[in-house]
Design a protein around this motif. Structure first.
Motif, PDB file in Angstrom:
ATOM      1  N   PRO A 164       0.801  -1.217   0.000  1.00 65.33           N
ATOM      2  CA  PRO A 164       0.000   0.000   0.000  1.00 65.33           C
ATOM      3  C   PRO A 164       0.838   1.273   0.000  1.00 65.33           C
ATOM      4  CG  PRO A 164      -0.513  -1.385   1.920  1.00 65.33           C
ATOM      5  CD  PRO A 164       0.654  -2.003   1.218  1.00 65.33           C
ATOM      6  N   VAL A 165       0.331   2.270  -0.700  1.00 72.78           N
ATOM      7  CA  VAL A 165       0.923   3.604  -0.639  1.00 72.78           C
ATOM      8  C   VAL A 165       0.231   4.330   0.510  1.00 72.78           C
ATOM      9  CG1 VAL A 165       1.242   5.795  -1.838  1.00 72.78           C
ATOM     10  CG2 VAL A 165       1.477   3.640  -3.090  1.00 72.78           C
ATOM     11  N   SER A 166       1.006   4.915   1.379  1.00 65.69           N
ATOM     12  CA  SER A 166       0.485   5.565   2.576  1.00 65.69           C
ATOM     13  C   SER A 166      -0.277   6.842   2.246  1.00 65.69           C
ATOM     14  CB  SER A 166       1.642   5.916   3.519  1.00 65.69           C
ATOM     15  OG  SER A 166       1.189   6.702   4.595  1.00 65.69           O
ATOM     16  N   PRO A 167      -1.356   7.109   2.981  1.00 68.75           N
ATOM     17  CA  PRO A 167      -2.048   8.395   2.838  1.00 68.75           C
ATOM     18  C   PRO A 167      -1.140   9.584   3.173  1.00 68.75           C
ATOM     19  CG  PRO A 167      -3.378   6.851   4.127  1.00 68.75           C
ATOM     20  CD  PRO A 167      -2.036   6.209   3.911  1.00 68.75           C
ATOM     21  N   MET A 168      -0.004   9.308   3.793  1.00 68.89           N
ATOM     22  CA  MET A 168       0.963  10.365   4.075  1.00 68.89           C
ATOM     23  C   MET A 168       1.415  11.049   2.788  1.00 68.89           C
ATOM     24  SD  MET A 168       4.559   9.995   6.119  1.00 68.89           S
ATOM     25  CE  MET A 168       5.355  11.419   6.828  1.00 68.89           C
ATOM     26  N   ARG A 169       1.380  10.327   1.673  1.00 68.73           N
ATOM     27  CA  ARG A 169       1.779  10.902   0.379  1.00 68.73           C
ATOM     28  C   ARG A 169       0.954  12.141   0.068  1.00 68.73           C
ATOM     29  NH1 ARG A 169       0.236   7.298  -4.506  1.00 68.73           N
ATOM     30  NH2 ARG A 169      -1.766   7.849  -3.631  1.00 68.73           N
ATOM     31  N   GLU A 170      -0.361  12.038   0.227  1.00 64.97           N
ATOM     32  CA  GLU A 170      -1.226  13.178  -0.065  1.00 64.97           C
ATOM     33  C   GLU A 170      -0.979  14.327   0.911  1.00 64.97           C
ATOM     34  OE1 GLU A 170      -2.398   9.960  -0.378  1.00 64.97           O
ATOM     35  OE2 GLU A 170      -2.440  10.169  -2.555  1.00 64.97           O
ATOM     36  N   GLU A 171      -0.708  13.990   2.159  1.00 66.45           N
ATOM     37  CA  GLU A 171      -0.414  15.025   3.146  1.00 66.45           C
ATOM     38  C   GLU A 171       0.865  15.777   2.779  1.00 66.45           C
ATOM     39  OE1 GLU A 171      -1.338  14.114   7.467  1.00 66.45           O
ATOM     40  OE2 GLU A 171      -1.140  12.081   6.630  1.00 66.45           O
ATOM     41  N   ILE A 172       1.884  15.044   2.372  1.00 64.98           N
ATOM     42  CA  ILE A 172       3.142  15.686   1.988  1.00 64.98           C
ATOM     43  C   ILE A 172       2.921  16.588   0.783  1.00 64.98           C
ATOM     44  CG2 ILE A 172       5.462  15.310   1.052  1.00 64.98           C
ATOM     45  CD1 ILE A 172       5.553  12.704   2.734  1.00 64.98           C
ATOM     46  N   ALA A 173       2.307  16.046  -0.262  1.00 64.29           N
ATOM     47  CA  ALA A 173       2.085  16.829  -1.483  1.00 64.29           C
ATOM     48  C   ALA A 173       1.264  18.093  -1.193  1.00 64.29           C
ATOM     49  CB  ALA A 173       1.402  15.970  -2.543  1.00 64.29           C
ATOM     50  N   ALA A 174       0.262  17.978  -0.324  1.00 65.60           N
ATOM     51  CA  ALA A 174      -0.594  19.129  -0.005  1.00 65.60           C
ATOM     52  C   ALA A 174       0.145  20.201   0.788  1.00 65.60           C
ATOM     53  CB  ALA A 174      -1.827  18.662   0.781  1.00 65.60           C
ATOM     54  N   ASN A 175       1.225  19.826   1.455  1.00 68.28           N
ATOM     55  CA  ASN A 175       1.979  20.780   2.268  1.00 68.28           C
ATOM     56  C   ASN A 175       3.214  21.335   1.562  1.00 68.28           C
ATOM     57  OD1 ASN A 175       0.891  21.064   5.190  1.00 68.28           O
ATOM     58  ND2 ASN A 175       0.568  18.921   4.634  1.00 68.28           N
ATOM     59  N   LEU A 176       3.359  21.049   0.288  1.00 60.53           N
ATOM     60  CA  LEU A 176       4.471  21.566  -0.504  1.00 60.53           C
ATOM     61  C   LEU A 176       3.981  22.681  -1.423  1.00 60.53           C
ATOM     62  CD1 LEU A 176       6.183  18.211  -1.573  1.00 60.53           C
ATOM     63  CD2 LEU A 176       7.041  19.884   0.086  1.00 60.53           C
ATOM     64  N   PRO A 177       4.866  23.585  -1.827  1.00 58.73           N
ATOM     65  CA  PRO A 177       4.468  24.585  -2.819  1.00 58.73           C
ATOM     66  C   PRO A 177       3.957  23.895  -4.078  1.00 58.73           C
ATOM     67  CG  PRO A 177       6.642  25.096  -1.922  1.00 58.73           C
ATOM     68  CD  PRO A 177       6.260  23.737  -1.406  1.00 58.73           C
ATOM     69  N   ALA A 178       2.835  24.372  -4.619  1.00 57.88           N
ATOM     70  CA  ALA A 178       2.195  23.721  -5.762  1.00 57.88           C
ATOM     71  C   ALA A 178       3.139  23.562  -6.945  1.00 57.88           C
ATOM     72  CB  ALA A 178       0.951  24.503  -6.172  1.00 57.88           C
TER      73      ALA A 178
END
Length: 183
Positions: free
Chosen positions: A83-97
């Motif tokens: 599984p890919v962790s939901p942490m991936r979306e959290e990281i991407a959302a907290n980075l400059p677009a």
């Protein structure tokens, strides 16, 4: 590889101070780099592992100064889906677009991270991964990306009460000249 594993385990005993927080590994096929992976990944205890790899095809595609994320829910492996962790979306959302690129094709064609997955699953059967590919970056952009990423990961870990090594580990697939400005 069993004899070498036993010999290395005797010569380099397991860490006694705590779980491994991260490691840098070469990337290549299982015959070359896989032998080292078993010695490193036996120390991973965290249920979430952030995987950093180089994107070999991004430059050819004219893509640089990006962190490439995939949209897959799991990666196929010899031990079944990882599984890919939901942490991936959290990281991407907290980075400059402008730093984030979501591209399944680039991930599908890349080989710098796939070798980690089955060996991680062997030692941490319920592991979740956060695969991130790094494109070529100019010096200042590389520093800014590293700072933004470190801030995002640190903030997410603080919110969840996670500890490095216990809850999250970091593995880097190193290809020496592929990171940063080659000039």
């Amino acid at each position: 590889e069993t004899a070498r594993y036993v010999s290395n385990a005797a010569g380099f005993p397991r860490m006694k101070e705590g779980p491994m927080i991260g490691a840098i590994c070469p990337h290549d096929d299982y015959l070359y780099a896989g032998r080292g992976y078993v010695h490193v990944m036996r120390e991973v205890k965290a249920p979430r592992v952030i995987l950093f790899g180089v994107s070999h095809t991004a430059r050819r595609r004219g893509i640089q100064d990006k962190l490439v994320f995939d949209g897959f829910s799991a990666w196929k492996s010899a031990y079944g889906n990882c599984p890919v962790s939901p942490m991936r979306e959290e990281i991407a959302a907290n980075l400059p677009a402008g730093l984030v690129l979501l591209n399944d094709t680039i991930h599908s064609e890349e080989h710098s991270l796939e070798g980690f997955v089955p060996i991680l699953q062997h030692y941490v059967p319920k592991v979740e991964i956060v695969p991130i590919l790094v494109t070529r970056m100019n010096g200042g952009n590389f520093d800014a990306a590293a700072d933004a990423l470190a801030g995002a990961v640190s903030g997410i870990m603080k919110v969840h009460g996670w500890k490095l090594g216990k809850d999250v580990a970091i593995l880097v697939s190193a290809a020496c000249v592929h990171y940063g400005d080659e000039e």
